[in-house]
Design a protein around this motif. Structure first.
Motif, mmCIF file in Angstrom:
data_model
loop_
_atom_site.group_PDB
_atom_site.id
_atom_site.type_symbol
_atom_site.label_atom_id
_atom_site.label_comp_id
_atom_site.label_asym_id
_atom_site.label_seq_id
_atom_site.Cartn_x
_atom_site.Cartn_y
_atom_site.Cartn_z
ATOM 1 N N GLU A 101 34.285 45.506 44.419
ATOM 2 C CA GLU A 101 34.766 46.891 44.457
ATOM 3 C C GLU A 101 35.162 47.327 45.862
ATOM 4 O OE1 GLU A 101 31.743 49.325 42.628
ATOM 5 O OE2 GLU A 101 31.825 48.150 40.782
ATOM 6 N N GLN A 102 34.312 47.059 46.844
ATOM 7 C CA GLN A 102 34.584 47.493 48.216
ATOM 8 C C GLN A 102 35.839 46.853 48.791
ATOM 9 O OE1 GLN A 102 30.944 46.541 50.298
ATOM 10 N NE2 GLN A 102 30.021 48.526 49.816
ATOM 11 N N ASN A 103 36.159 45.659 48.322
ATOM 12 C CA ASN A 103 37.303 44.934 48.874
ATOM 13 C C ASN A 103 38.506 44.918 47.938
ATOM 14 O OD1 ASN A 103 36.239 43.650 51.516
ATOM 15 N ND2 ASN A 103 34.598 43.367 50.022
ATOM 16 N N HIS A 104 38.401 45.669 46.832
ATOM 17 C CA HIS A 104 39.494 45.809 45.867
ATOM 18 C C HIS A 104 40.045 44.445 45.442
ATOM 19 C CE1 HIS A 104 39.220 49.994 46.993
ATOM 20 N NE2 HIS A 104 39.428 49.664 48.248
ATOM 21 N N LEU A 105 39.112 43.531 45.112
ATOM 22 C CA LEU A 105 39.512 42.184 44.705
ATOM 23 C C LEU A 105 39.924 42.175 43.238
ATOM 24 C CD1 LEU A 105 36.678 40.135 46.432
ATOM 25 C CD2 LEU A 105 39.010 40.528 47.246
ATOM 26 N N ASN A 106 40.897 41.364 42.924
ATOM 27 C CA ASN A 106 41.371 41.228 41.558
ATOM 28 C C ASN A 106 40.535 40.157 40.842
ATOM 29 O OD1 ASN A 106 42.923 41.640 39.292
ATOM 30 N ND2 ASN A 106 44.590 40.315 39.984
ATOM 31 N N LEU A 107 39.207 40.385 40.811
ATOM 32 C CA LEU A 107 38.257 39.459 40.208
ATOM 33 C C LEU A 107 37.224 40.248 39.417
ATOM 34 C CD1 LEU A 107 37.451 37.265 43.362
ATOM 35 C CD2 LEU A 107 38.771 36.523 41.367
ATOM 36 N N THR A 108 36.570 39.564 38.498
ATOM 37 C CA THR A 108 35.409 40.140 37.830
ATOM 38 C C THR A 108 34.199 39.310 38.237
ATOM 39 O OG1 THR A 108 35.587 38.743 35.872
ATOM 40 C CG2 THR A 108 36.829 40.831 35.838
ATOM 41 N N SER A 109 33.020 39.836 38.021
ATOM 42 C CA SER A 109 31.825 39.073 38.387
ATOM 43 C C SER A 109 31.738 37.772 37.594
ATOM 44 C CB SER A 109 30.565 39.912 38.208
ATOM 45 O OG SER A 109 30.437 40.323 36.878
ATOM 46 N N SER A 110 32.295 37.736 36.385
ATOM 47 C CA SER A 110 32.269 36.491 35.599
ATOM 48 C C SER A 110 33.215 35.427 36.169
ATOM 49 C CB SER A 110 32.593 36.769 34.132
ATOM 50 O OG SER A 110 33.895 37.275 34.005
ATOM 51 N N ASP A 111 34.150 35.823 37.043
ATOM 52 C CA ASP A 111 35.030 34.867 37.711
ATOM 53 C C ASP A 111 34.294 34.104 38.821
ATOM 54 O OD1 ASP A 111 37.187 35.725 36.164
ATOM 55 O OD2 ASP A 111 37.893 37.135 37.703
ATOM 56 N N MET A 131 28.730 29.533 50.918
ATOM 57 C CA MET A 131 29.694 28.991 49.972
ATOM 58 C C MET A 131 30.002 30.049 48.923
ATOM 59 S SD MET A 131 30.069 25.434 47.987
ATOM 60 C CE MET A 131 29.746 24.677 49.527
ATOM 61 N N ALA A 132 31.271 30.112 48.551
ATOM 62 C CA ALA A 132 31.717 30.963 47.445
ATOM 63 C C ALA A 132 32.175 30.022 46.342
ATOM 64 C CB ALA A 132 32.853 31.879 47.894
ATOM 65 N N SER A 133 31.453 30.017 45.225
ATOM 66 C CA SER A 133 31.790 29.143 44.096
ATOM 67 C C SER A 133 32.373 29.979 42.974
ATOM 68 C CB SER A 133 30.548 28.424 43.586
ATOM 69 O OG SER A 133 29.988 27.644 44.607
ATOM 70 N N MET A 134 33.483 29.488 42.437
ATOM 71 C CA MET A 134 34.204 30.231 41.406
ATOM 72 C C MET A 134 34.059 29.559 40.038
ATOM 73 S SD MET A 134 35.588 32.648 43.222
ATOM 74 C CE MET A 134 36.890 33.315 42.190
ATOM 75 N N ASN A 135 34.139 30.382 38.993
ATOM 76 C CA ASN A 135 34.196 29.878 37.623
ATOM 77 C C ASN A 135 35.636 29.662 37.175
ATOM 78 O OD1 ASN A 135 31.417 29.818 37.055
ATOM 79 N ND2 ASN A 135 31.415 32.019 36.677
ATOM 80 N N ILE A 136 36.574 30.110 37.990
ATOM 81 C CA ILE A 136 37.995 29.956 37.698
ATOM 82 C C ILE A 136 38.634 29.180 38.841
ATOM 83 C CG2 ILE A 136 38.161 32.074 36.316
ATOM 84 C CD1 ILE A 136 39.424 33.415 38.838
ATOM 85 N N PHE A 137 39.771 28.579 38.580
ATOM 86 C CA PHE A 137 40.493 27.890 39.639
ATOM 87 C C PHE A 137 41.314 28.902 40.423
ATOM 88 C CE2 PHE A 137 44.294 25.897 41.364
ATOM 89 C CZ PHE A 137 43.708 24.933 42.164
ATOM 90 N N SER A 138 41.193 28.819 41.741
ATOM 91 C CA SER A 138 41.977 29.694 42.604
ATOM 92 C C SER A 138 42.137 29.038 43.966
ATOM 93 C CB SER A 138 41.274 31.049 42.771
ATOM 94 O OG SER A 138 41.985 31.848 43.689
ATOM 95 N N MET A 139 43.325 29.101 44.488
ATOM 96 C CA MET A 139 43.593 28.613 45.843
ATOM 97 C C MET A 139 43.324 29.707 46.875
ATOM 98 S SD MET A 139 44.620 25.438 45.634
ATOM 99 C CE MET A 139 45.518 25.124 47.137
ATOM 100 N N ASP A 140 43.137 30.929 46.395
ATOM 101 C CA ASP A 140 42.912 32.085 47.254
ATOM 102 C C ASP A 140 41.510 32.014 47.868
ATOM 103 O OD1 ASP A 140 42.800 34.545 48.482
ATOM 104 O OD2 ASP A 140 43.134 35.715 46.660
ATOM 105 N N LYS A 141 41.430 32.065 49.173
ATOM 106 C CA LYS A 141 40.152 31.981 49.892
ATOM 107 C C LYS A 141 39.670 33.353 50.363
ATOM 108 C CE LYS A 141 39.990 27.555 49.536
ATOM 109 N NZ LYS A 141 39.311 27.078 48.369
ATOM 110 N N THR A 142 40.251 34.422 49.823
ATOM 111 C CA THR A 142 39.882 35.777 50.245
ATOM 112 C C THR A 142 38.400 36.038 50.028
ATOM 113 O OG1 THR A 142 42.109 36.562 49.753
ATOM 114 C CG2 THR A 142 40.389 38.232 49.946
ATOM 115 N N LEU A 143 37.888 35.717 48.856
ATOM 116 C CA LEU A 143 36.482 35.962 48.566
ATOM 117 C C LEU A 143 35.583 35.181 49.528
ATOM 118 C CD1 LEU A 143 34.239 37.230 46.841
ATOM 119 C CD2 LEU A 143 34.409 35.218 45.346
#
Length: 161
Positions: A101-111, A131-143
């Motif tokens: 929310e604070q960073n206005h990311l286009n993600l959900t917690s389930s991502d 480490m930031a581990s994702m449940n979805i594939f993304s090349m974006d390293k913003t998180l």
């Protein structure tokens, strides 16, 4: 991913084991190798708790570091340093949602699988790795970059380095 090395371990270990600095993090696992090896799995056993207790918990999956910190301290304290230890902490879902929310990311917690802080003591120095581990594939390293910035700010606020 941050990779920080702490050679002056006394202050960090004091904050980790004797103060509530990390208490809101969730514990995935802790491993201490000293005279014998100790392993703590941070996964909760829901059948141990009543419904009211479960409703009050930060996480239904993992215990907080604050709930086990004293146990780990009791294992580590003594005249000799442990040979090594490893502690894996993750951020709670509520804190992950706050970052989204604070960073206005286009993600959900389930991502997001988890945002972790790995702590490893090799007998001489402590290595801290994020480490930031994702449940979805993304090349974006913003998180991952935001997580690293948050951890750096947390360390500075708590005078860890």
């Amino acid at each position: 991913m941050l990779n920080i090395e702490i050679t002056e371990t006394k202050n960090f270990v004091k904050k980790l084991l004797m103060e509530p600095v990390f208490d809101t993090f969730l514990l995935v696992e802790a491993y201490v190798r000293s005279d014998v090896s100790y392993t703590i799995d941070g996964r909760l056993n829901p059948s141990f708790f009543d419904t009211e207790e479960l409703e009050e918990m930060t996480s239904k999956t993992y215990t907080t570091w604050g709930n086990v910190r004293q146990h780990i301290f009791n294992v580590i304290k003594g005249n000799k340093l442990p040979l090594n230890f490893k502690i894996v902490l993750i951020l709670s879902d509520a804190n992950i949602n706050r970052i989204i929310e604070q960073n206005h990311l286009n993600l959900t917690s389930s991502d997001i699988a988890n945002l972790s802080l790995n702590i490893y003591f090799d007998g001489e120095k402590i290595s801290l790795t994020t480490m930031a581990s994702m449940n979805i594939f993304s090349m974006d390293k913003t998180l991952a970059n935001i997580w690293d910035a948050n951890v750096s700010a947390f360390f500075k606020q708590n005078q860890i380095f």
